[in-house]
Design an enzyme around this catalytic site. Structure first.
Site, PDB file in Angstrom:
ATOM      1  CB  SER A 117       3.277  -0.665  36.897  1.00 32.72           C
ATOM      2  OG  SER A 117       4.024  -0.507  38.077  1.00 32.72           O
TER       3      SER A 117
HETATM    4  N1  SAM Z   1       2.398  -1.407  42.756  1.00 34.87           N
HETATM    5  C1  SAM Z   1       2.045  -0.023  42.615  1.00 34.87           C
HETATM    6  C2  SAM Z   1       0.694   0.199  42.016  1.00 34.87           C
HETATM    7  O1  SAM Z   1       0.028  -0.802  41.653  1.00 34.87           O
HETATM    8  O2  SAM Z   1       0.286   1.359  41.930  1.00 34.87           O
HETATM    9  C3  SAM Z   1       3.074   0.762  41.856  1.00 34.87           C
HETATM   10  C4  SAM Z   1       4.293   0.912  42.626  1.00 34.87           C
HETATM   11  S1  SAM Z   1       5.320   2.292  42.238  1.00 34.87           S
HETATM   12  C5  SAM Z   1       5.927   1.849  40.671  1.00 34.87           C
HETATM   13  C6  SAM Z   1       6.637   1.923  43.387  1.00 34.87           C
HETATM   14  C7  SAM Z   1       6.257   2.122  44.826  1.00 34.87           C
HETATM   15  O3  SAM Z   1       7.272   1.546  45.638  1.00 34.87           O
HETATM   16  C8  SAM Z   1       6.179   3.578  45.241  1.00 34.87           C
HETATM   17  O4  SAM Z   1       4.928   3.857  45.787  1.00 34.87           O
HETATM   18  C9  SAM Z   1       7.292   3.738  46.271  1.00 34.87           C
HETATM   19  O5  SAM Z   1       7.006   4.657  47.287  1.00 34.87           O
HETATM   20  C10 SAM Z   1       7.390   2.319  46.799  1.00 34.87           C
HETATM   21  N2  SAM Z   1       8.661   1.964  47.449  1.00 34.87           N
HETATM   22  C11 SAM Z   1       9.922   2.303  47.091  1.00 34.87           C
HETATM   23  N3  SAM Z   1      10.813   1.750  47.939  1.00 34.87           N
HETATM   24  C12 SAM Z   1      10.088   1.048  48.865  1.00 34.87           C
HETATM   25  C13 SAM Z   1      10.426   0.258  49.990  1.00 34.87           C
HETATM   26  N4  SAM Z   1      11.695   0.055  50.393  1.00 34.87           N
HETATM   27  N5  SAM Z   1       9.436  -0.318  50.683  1.00 34.87           N
HETATM   28  C14 SAM Z   1       8.140  -0.131  50.338  1.00 34.87           C
HETATM   29  N6  SAM Z   1       7.751   0.588  49.284  1.00 34.87           N
HETATM   30  C15 SAM Z   1       8.717   1.175  48.536  1.00 34.87           C
END
Ligand code: SAM
Length: 224
Positions: free
Chosen positions: A70
């Site tokens: 992000s």
């Molecule tokens: N917080 C992260 C960082 O600091 O790099 C960025 C997160 S990225 C915008 C969103 C993440 O959420 C992705 O890696 C995706 O695979 C994960 N995601 C999506 N749905 C999810 C779920 N139900 N449970 C866990 N992770 C999930």
């Protein structure tokens, strides 16, 4: 929790200072602990080589598996909303690169972070360990179900866009706890804050944001 004090080029430190001053403080994030954490965590170590020169730019960046790290301001803003003092157990849904989790590790007592994609979870864990952080656990699974075995959480932060607030996350909030989650369509969400106070659930909306989809039982359906 303190990070291992690694020698790094001054250039990266200067870029982080500028990032905090121009992108984060200038937009109104004030919590001194959050600002210090954003100055401390080496964001470039969480960004793939192909995009490393843009690590401190005012933008989200692509990571592996079609996901993103992000925008720095959004990380700081959402973190500030959690109002962490240092003694909290926090749950993050969407570990991704591990960057947000590293920031949380500097601000809370313990951080559980869930990631649905195993390879991302593993590299996030390695990066956090590489920084000498030890107050975290990376879990592979569907974070829309929360992580009931370690609940309640004083703070829950969801870093993927949800179609609605997953009820189990509200259930797993401690009394006095806060949930910060982007809620909306697949292309535009509103940063939503939920406070649990006794029997009361108070919801407020803080502004627009764009996240990759939260995929799971209480999120979007997987297209794969
Ligand atoms: N917080 C992260 C960082 O600091 O790099 C960025 C997160 S990225 C915008 C969103 C993440 O959420 C992705 O890696 C995706 O695979 C994960 N995601 C999506 N749905 C999810 C779920 N139900 N449970 C866990 N992770 C999930």
């Amino acid at each position: 929790m303190a990070m291992k004090n690694k020698i790094e080029p001054d250039d990266y430190r200067c870029r982080r200072e500028a990032m905090v001053d121009r992108q984060i403080r200038a937009r109104g994030v004030k919590d001194p602990r959050v600002l210090e954490a954003m100055r401390t965590v080496p964001r470039h170590l969480f960004v793939p080589d192909a995009h490393r020169t843009r690590s401190y730019h005012d933008t989200p960046l692509p990571t592996a598996e079609g996901q993103t790290i992000s925008q720095p301001y959004i990380v700081a803003w959402m973190t500030e909303m959690l109002r962490l003092k240092g003694d909290e157990v926090v749950l993050e849904v969407g570990a991704g690169s591990g960057y947000q989790a590293a920031i949380l590790c500097l601000l809370a007592r313990f951080v559980y972070t869930i990631e649905r994609i195993g390879s991302l979870a593993e590299s996030a864990r390695r990066r956090l360990e590489g920084l000498g952080l030890a107050n975290f656990e990376v879990v592979v699974g569907d974070g829309t179900r929360g992580l009931p075995e370690h609940s309640p959480y004083q703070g829950i932060i969801v870093t993927a866009g949800a179609p609605r607030v997953p009820p189990l996350l509200v259930e797993q909030l401690a009394d006095g706890g806060r949930l910060v989650i982007p809620v909306g369509s697949a292309t535009l969400q509103v940063l939503t804050v939920i406070d649990k106070k006794g029997d009361k659930i108070i919801t407020s909306e803080e502004g627009s944001c764009v996240f990759v989809p939260l995929v799971g039982k209480h999120g979007w359906e997987s297209s794969t």
